[in-house]
Design an enzyme around this catalytic site. Structure first.
Site, PDB file in Angstrom:
ATOM      1  N   SER A  14       1.010  -0.872   0.212  1.00 44.69           N
ATOM      2  CA  SER A  14      -0.006  -0.031   0.284  1.00 44.69           C
ATOM      3  C   SER A  14       0.761   1.039  -0.093  1.00 44.69           C
ATOM      4  CB  SER A  14      -1.128   0.155   1.444  1.00 44.69           C
ATOM      5  OG  SER A  14      -2.028   0.964   1.044  1.00 44.69           O
ATOM      6  N   ASP A  16      -9.559  -6.417  -5.114  1.00 41.79           N
ATOM      7  CA  ASP A  16      -8.945  -4.866  -4.343  1.00 41.79           C
ATOM      8  C   ASP A  16     -10.174  -3.764  -4.162  1.00 41.79           C
ATOM      9  OD1 ASP A  16      -7.672  -2.688  -2.758  1.00 41.79           O
ATOM     10  OD2 ASP A  16      -5.980  -3.685  -3.349  1.00 41.79           O
ATOM     11  N   HIS A  48      -7.644  -6.302   0.170  1.00 37.24           N
ATOM     12  CA  HIS A  48      -6.596  -4.947   0.302  1.00 37.24           C
ATOM     13  C   HIS A  48      -5.406  -5.218   0.608  1.00 37.24           C
ATOM     14  CE1 HIS A  48      -3.656  -1.577  -0.480  1.00 37.24           C
ATOM     15  NE2 HIS A  48      -4.140  -1.433   0.457  1.00 37.24           N
TER      16      HIS A  48
END
Length: 337
Positions: free
Chosen positions: A148, A278, A306
């Site tokens: 991320s 995601d 995610h």
């Protein structure tokens, strides 16, 4: 029943009752304390040791296991509002003889937080480079992993400090434009239009908002008790003001597409892992990276959101190990040729 035996049972029962009652009381009254104990226990069980490193007046907090050896060390960069312990679920499936380092990103957990610091993606990459130099991790090129926000930083780091790393794993990285808006991006636009940008979905302030965030980040539906949700919120609330400032910084024009702007400079063999479902960062970003980085291996995980590290830790660990083994094999073949 013999009186001595009866007394023994009474004493044993009382002894057991104390920790049980303490656990129940903690669960009901101080769930955040249980969460901290949970991480402490798993660090200890997995052999991860916590240390601090200083660069001038700046302090980095990190955990590590093992020592540098013939195989590359692995440095792991966590995502927005997380901390070094988020990697424990993957550490569990990695060999004990690998040298692993998990660092708290700038401003997070035990690493220095300062209003004067540069929390842009490039600023964070510079800080991580300082950390690497502090612990002399770059004596030999290492394998860099980021997820991320940490994936955005890892990609920029690989582009800016190519001599430090031998290979790269990006897990659902931020910093890329997308042809398809994710659910999270749509929510942000709605909040901007209604001028309620302070209600960022990744910064929960109530157990209900925490439950919504978990649903947003995960394809797998975890059944989390209300008390644990409360504990997760209690741990985060003191840091929410910082998280808001950080989010606005990394969502700014300067950082929003940092990985995209730097990806053509990445020369190290790169692995991309992305959850197909995601809802935070659309999976189409994987093809963007694959088209820009010459030696890029892409793995799309079915039925995964995610939070790849939490949802599919064993699979993720295996993919990283297989990627490193492949690179080692290629390197050996080159030497023998």
């Amino acid at each position: 029943m013999d009186l001595d035996v009866l007394n023994m049972f009474v004493i044993a029962g009382g002894t057991l009752a104390i920790p049980i009652l303490a656990f129940v009381a903690s669960f009901l009254l101080w769930p955040s304390a249980l969460i901290r104990i949970y991480y402490w226990y798993w660090r200890r069980a997995l052999g991860m040791q916590v240390r601090y490193a200083n660069y001038d007046d700046y302090q980095f907090c990190y955990s590590y296991r093992g020592r540098p050896g013939y195989r590359p060390s692995i440095l792991m960069l966590h995502g927005f509002s997380a901390h070094k312990d988020m990697w424990l679920s993957i550490v569990k499936f990695l060999p004990n003889n690998l040298h692993l380092v998990c660092v708290d990103m700038p401003g997070h957990e035990g690493t220095t937080r300062s209003d004067l610091d540069d929390y842009s993606i490039s600023g964070q990459a510079k800080r991580i480079h300082q950390f690497v130099e502090c612990i002399k991790l770059n004596r030999k090129p290492f394998h860099l992993v980021g997820t991320s926000m940490g994936g955005n930083v890892a990609g920029v780091y690989a582009a800016q400090y190519p001599d430090d790393i031998c290979s790269l794993t990006l897990i659902c990285p931020a910093g890329l434009p997308s042809t398809t808006d994710s659910k999270f991006i749509k929510q942000l636009r709605e909040l901007q239009e209604s001028k309620r940008i302070d209600r960022i979905p990744l910064i929960p302030s109530t157990p209900e908002e925490m439950a919504d965030m978990l649903k947003l980040c995960s394809y797998v539906r975890f059944k989390v008790p209300q008390q644990i949700l409360q504990g997760l919120v209690d741990v985060r609330i003191p840091h929410n003001e910082f998280y808001r400032k950080l989010f606005l910084e990394i969502a700014d024009e300067k950082s929003r597409h940092s990985l995209h702007e730097n990806m053509s400079k990445i020369k190290a063999p790169t692995q991309v892992i992305w959850g197909k479902q995601d809802q935070v960062l659309d999976v189409s970003g994987a093809s963007v990276l694959a088209n820009a980085i010459p030696d890029c291996h892409v793995y799309i995980l079915e039925n995964c959101g995610h939070s790849v590290v939490v949802e599919r830790p064993r699979k993720t660990a295996n993919l990283i190990l297989e990627f490193l083994a492949l690179l080692h094999s290629i390197d050996n073949n080159k030497k023998q040729a």
